[in-house]
Scaffold this motif. Sequence first.
Motif, PDB file in Angstrom:
ATOM      1  N   LEU A  92      -6.949   3.885  -5.609  1.00  0.00           N
ATOM      2  CA  LEU A  92      -7.864   5.226  -5.496  1.00  0.00           C
ATOM      3  C   LEU A  92      -8.306   4.913  -4.065  1.00  0.00           C
ATOM      4  O   LEU A  92      -8.167   5.475  -3.100  1.00  0.00           O
ATOM      5  N   GLY A  95      -5.453   3.660  -1.762  1.00  0.00           N
ATOM      6  CA  GLY A  95      -4.635   5.134  -2.383  1.00  0.00           C
ATOM      7  C   GLY A  95      -4.985   6.233  -1.411  1.00  0.00           C
ATOM      8  O   GLY A  95      -4.608   6.525   0.104  1.00  0.00           O
ATOM      9  N   ILE A  96      -6.136   6.328  -1.209  1.00  0.00           N
ATOM     10  CA  ILE A  96      -7.413   7.327  -0.075  1.00  0.00           C
ATOM     11  C   ILE A  96      -7.495   6.441   1.066  1.00  0.00           C
ATOM     12  O   ILE A  96      -7.234   7.406   2.277  1.00  0.00           O
ATOM     13  N   ASN A  99      -4.494   6.560   2.930  1.00  0.00           N
ATOM     14  CA  ASN A  99      -4.500   7.563   4.166  1.00  0.00           C
ATOM     15  C   ASN A  99      -5.081   8.713   5.565  1.00  0.00           C
ATOM     16  O   ASN A  99      -5.263   8.826   6.400  1.00  0.00           O
ATOM     17  N   LEU A 358      -0.107   7.059  -1.733  1.00  0.00           N
ATOM     18  CA  LEU A 358      -1.142   7.304  -2.446  1.00  0.00           C
ATOM     19  C   LEU A 358      -0.566   8.197  -4.437  1.00  0.00           C
ATOM     20  O   LEU A 358      -1.772   8.444  -5.308  1.00  0.00           O
ATOM     21  N   CYS A 362      -2.063   7.357  -7.911  1.00  0.00           N
ATOM     22  CA  CYS A 362      -2.455   8.350  -8.339  1.00  0.00           C
ATOM     23  C   CYS A 362      -1.779   8.541 -10.027  1.00  0.00           C
ATOM     24  O   CYS A 362      -2.681   8.660 -10.898  1.00  0.00           O
ATOM     25  N   SER A 405     -12.443  10.103  -8.903  1.00  0.00           N
ATOM     26  CA  SER A 405     -11.888  10.180  -6.613  1.00  0.00           C
ATOM     27  C   SER A 405     -12.941  10.247  -5.950  1.00  0.00           C
ATOM     28  O   SER A 405     -12.636  10.263  -5.051  1.00  0.00           O
ATOM     29  N   GLY A 412     -12.390   5.040   0.404  1.00  0.00           N
ATOM     30  CA  GLY A 412     -10.258   4.892   1.137  1.00  0.00           C
ATOM     31  C   GLY A 412     -11.689   5.464   2.587  1.00  0.00           C
ATOM     32  O   GLY A 412     -11.157   4.868   3.242  1.00  0.00           O
ATOM     33  N   SER A 449      -9.040  14.387   4.072  1.00  0.00           N
ATOM     34  CA  SER A 449      -9.463  13.773   2.778  1.00  0.00           C
ATOM     35  C   SER A 449     -10.081  14.266   1.923  1.00  0.00           C
ATOM     36  O   SER A 449      -9.931  13.708   0.905  1.00  0.00           O
ATOM     37  N   VAL A 452      -7.662  15.617   0.319  1.00  0.00           N
ATOM     38  CA  VAL A 452      -6.446  14.959  -0.810  1.00  0.00           C
ATOM     39  C   VAL A 452      -7.437  13.906  -2.101  1.00  0.00           C
ATOM     40  O   VAL A 452      -6.332  14.251  -3.129  1.00  0.00           O
ATOM     41  N   CYS A 453      -8.617  13.946  -1.671  1.00  0.00           N
ATOM     42  CA  CYS A 453      -9.249  13.998  -3.521  1.00  0.00           C
ATOM     43  C   CYS A 453      -9.155  14.805  -4.418  1.00  0.00           C
ATOM     44  O   CYS A 453      -8.950  14.502  -5.106  1.00  0.00           O
ATOM     45  N   THR A 456      -5.807  14.588  -5.717  1.00  0.00           N
ATOM     46  CA  THR A 456      -6.171  13.390  -6.884  1.00  0.00           C
ATOM     47  C   THR A 456      -6.166  13.787  -7.894  1.00  0.00           C
ATOM     48  O   THR A 456      -5.619  13.640  -8.936  1.00  0.00           O
TER      49      THR A 456
END
Length: 876
Positions: A92, A95-96, A99, A358, A362, A405, A412, A449, A452-453, A456
Amino acid sequence: MRLIRRILYFFGQRREEAELKEEMEFHRQMIEQESGDRYAANRRMGASSLAREDARAVWFPLRLDSVLQDVRVGFRMLRRSPGFSLLAILCLTLGIGANAAVFSWIEGILFRPYPLVAHQERLVAVGGTARDEPRGTSLSWPDFQDLQRRCTLCETAFVSKITGTTLSIGDRAERTTGSIVSANYFDAIGVPPMLGRGFLPGEDQGQSAHPVTVISYQLWQGRFRGDPQIIGKTERLDGVLHTIVGVAPEGFYGTFVGWRMNFWVPVSMEDTFEGGGYKLEDRGARWIESYARLKPGVTQQQAQQEFAAISQRLEATYPATNRGRGIKPWPLWQTPFNNAATLLPTLETMLVVVVCVLFIACANVGNLLLVRSFARRHEMSVRLAIGADAARLWQQLLTEGLVLSLFGAAGGLLVAYWCRHALVLLFPARGGVQMYLPGELDWRVLALSAAVCLATTLLMGLVPALQTRKIDLASSMKMEAAGVVGGHGRAWVRSGLVLVQVSLSFILLVGTGLLMQSLLTIRSTSPGFNARGVQYTGIDLVSVGYTPARAQSFQDELLERVGSLPGVESAAFSRMVPLSYVSSATAPVVVDGYTPPPEESPTVDYNEVGQDYFATMGIPLVAGREFTRGDDDKAALAAVVNETMAQRYWNGRNPLGQRLQLKGRWLQVVGIAKDSKYSSVREKPTPFFFIALRQNNLRGGVLNIRTPLAPQTMATALAREVHALDPNIAPYELITMQEQLARSTSPQMVAVTLVGVLGGLALLLSAIGLYGVMSYAVSQSTRELGLRMALGAGASNLLRLVLSRGLALTGAGVVLGAGIALLLTRLLGNLLYKVSPRDPLAFGLALVVMTTAAIAACFVPAWRATRTDPARILRD
């Protein structure tokens, strides 16, 4: 009062629950004393846990209480499985973090690129357009002034044109960047100087009439050591003493994407810093880079309509210079005259790539959670059996996903903070000056973000949560066995997640292959000149106050000295170097015998070059001659045109001996040169011509040298010859034309590097996901494998079984990814050069890499399957 009681309960939960438990126990004991039967008392009291929950629901919102309980359980589960937790959080974080880093680049480079500048959401770049020019061009100063006066929808308009100068003299000249700005610049952007003042009204008028400058905070601290008495002191910029009238605040770097500005001078000093003479009264000289701030509530479409009306009036009033030309606003992220437009295709591609990464992360974590949920299947069954509903289990699983996450988001954001300035590391310094491309981690990036969290969390927690619907209380207590890929309902979910990972990884590998091929094609394409063996540097004679006559004498002597050096084949001066950011000069031209259409005002780019330039650069001449030392101010003005210009304006006629008019002067065509690349390797053939350097009094410029010597050897020899002529002059950085070609393709190189790195990360995550699925499948099917071996299956049979099923899963992902890639790779059109988005080589290489990674991921589980002991398995 009810709210107050709930708040008080929240801060005194332990005491209240202890009192509740004590009171319920007192009642149970009283009933037991009355009946004399302990079991009857328990039956009469009922489930004490449910009773306490009912009481808590009255005192405190049960849902929030259960969420807090689930958060505690989530943290406990992380501590209980540190290996699982670290792997999930790492996936994670990557990925995060990828992003968030790209979000910060987009925010800091495209959407809000100018720190401290007010109301950037209403800023638009203003440029010129022409019917035969797809990209925006600069404006002339008279056109800008007319726009500034007539625009009613603009709150303000200002000019900011990048330039440069030499600040110090030594063994090497120190180059720094600056801006030529309108007098209202600092007022328009809302950034007042921290010391002194900005420019006064009228200081942008007249020719070299106001030699004043505002310097940056960095220059003030570095060169002047923070001198508090700096206002009123002087600094020599391009050979002219400028009075320092202000110091910009810390953190302000100007209004140009890609470079820090270290000084600002008013437009009236244009002819000091810009080649080609005084332009403030020349409507045909287009060099202005301008911006406008729209009034609140005004849309870009409304501004475009007013700009179009203004440009139509200018076209009707000044047909000689404005025929076929318009004025257009662009949003900041599409600004045509800085690095925003250059980086836009790369950042667009990066946004798609990091979203794919991402999803892969996930899917990986979702698989891990799914496997863990199967291990906790008995726990979930027990909870359902004692009265928990499915919604309560969903909540717990989603909360555990949220805890994961949140850790991933924290990691992230830390990665994004470290990488916010990393983009500039992929671009080489130019002229000793490093580019400036900062990311911006403001509240918008943090909010995105956070979104996104949350997304996710849903993506990760949804899959295991859905599995709770299929729990059969009767069968869940029994031991279940699955096949190597799974014959039960839950196996397709794990396989489906891996399918997504493989598909997305394959798409990124195809994109990397396409971009790599495009980069190799660009760098192997001939630019129209022989770059091998050519080196160039800059010689600035303006900064040391050379007159045009003295500069010409210096250049002639230097050419003789350099030409006599061992190993030097030829040398020539020019105004600009091909494929550099410094744009060619451009001006309206009149071609003798050519009648333009009513909507066209011919405008052609040109370069000023000296004798032996075409021989030095390796540009073949189709006909005629190149310039000689005799093409000076006493000879007839001469020009060399390229093939495209000869074809367009002479339409098959021989242009040799014909005339063309430039800025009121007639030039005679003496040669025709082969087409080459002038601004970009990707550009289409375009009209271009050359004029004689000795006939235009150019002081300084670019010295081009054809030699097989190493750059370090040539730089030492060149510095010695320059110092022999004038010890106060030093050449700039000496680089090869091959390096210049590489610099001109930096955006493509950045795209290849970033997509390659993220594609490799995606491949690694996919391999981990495939390994995890196959490893779990093997561990769950030991009884099946033992039975196969007992019936005569050998180790090679088991190895082939596991590998084949893993590769079948990979093959399905590749087929799906290939279908999606055929649709998505067309989005790379702005970054590809002479490479088809469906290039079979890129797809073939992606297949080979994906298959190799799949075999590597499946081999360890397959090898472990061959170590199964059938006797032990069947006995157990």
